[in-house]
Design an enzyme around this catalytic site. Structure first.
Site, PDB file in Angstrom:
ATOM      1  N   VAL A  53       0.864  -1.179   0.000  1.00 25.48           N
ATOM      2  CA  VAL A  53       0.000   0.000   0.000  1.00 25.48           C
ATOM      3  C   VAL A  53       0.901   1.230   0.000  1.00 25.48           C
ATOM      4  O   VAL A  53       2.089   1.131   0.310  1.00 25.48           O
ATOM      5  CB  VAL A  53      -0.973   0.035   1.213  1.00 25.48           C
ATOM      6  CG1 VAL A  53      -1.995  -1.083   1.124  1.00 25.48           C
ATOM      7  CG2 VAL A  53      -0.225  -0.004   2.525  1.00 25.48           C
ATOM      8  N   SER A  54       0.319   2.376  -0.313  1.00 25.69           N
ATOM      9  CA  SER A  54       1.120   3.591  -0.452  1.00 25.69           C
ATOM     10  C   SER A  54       1.392   4.325   0.849  1.00 25.69           C
ATOM     11  O   SER A  54       2.458   4.912   1.020  1.00 25.69           O
ATOM     12  CB  SER A  54       0.434   4.564  -1.413  1.00 25.69           C
ATOM     13  OG  SER A  54       0.416   4.029  -2.707  1.00 25.69           O
TER      14      SER A  54
END
Length: 184
Positions: A53-54
């Site tokens: 995920v970012s």
């Protein structure tokens, strides 16, 4: 090590000697050490589940992503390892991705499983896929498309990161000019 033991191991197919012209045999030291349990064999290639995920805010989504990947791997009966990370797709120093690529280079991976293509990379996905395939690694994508809202939000974050980086470079170049004029 007795000569008889070495010949017996050879007959059992446990070691293969190099035959010299006069009928003498030469054995690899590593082969004998493996049989004696002195050194470990390379780990067998495995399946790697890669999740990403970012941002830290998406940590719960990361946990769910890993859970879904693991459920799929268990259904398939795969032995697997999970590599996960919180990092932007545009970050070139992603530790998890570098770890995965190094494991592939060392021949420790047979299959990489991701949930969506953009979990691996939004840009240059085909290059990474080509790299993996060139080492005989199968890339499995469980879902072709992701949650549109999630994808759009991450794309916006990635674009902001790119613009911020570009702006920092431009303003960094201007910083050395005391007159306030642009250095173009």
């Amino acid at each position: 090590m007795s000569r008889r033991t070495l010949i017996n191991w050879e007959k059992e197919g446990l070691i293969t000697p190099l035959r010299l012209p006069m009928g003498r045999r030469r054995y690899k030291k590593e082969d004998i050490e493996k049989l004696l349990g002195m050194i470990e064999e390379k780990p067998k290639p495995t399946v790697v589940l890669y999740a990403r995920v970012s941002t830290k805010k998406q940590e719960e989504y990361l946990k769910n992503q890993i859970r879904r990947l693991e459920e799929n791997a268990k259904l398939q009966g795969w032995q697997y390892e999970v590599i996960s990370e919180i990092a932007s797709k545009v970050d070139e120093n992603r530790r998890g991705l570098l770890k995965l690529l190094n494991k592939i280079k060392r021949g420790e991976v047979t299959k990489v499983v991701i949930e969506y293509p953009d979990r691996l990379a939004r840009f240059r996905f085909e290059y990474l896929k080509f790299f993996m395939e060139s080492f005989g690694v199968e890339l499995v994508v469980l879902n072709g498309r992701g949650n549109e809202e999630e994808i759009n939000r991450e794309l916006a974050e990635d674009l902001i990161a790119i613009v911020t980086s570009f702006a920092a470079r431009i303003y960094g170049q201007r910083g050395g000019n005391s007159s306030g004029e642009a250095n173009f």
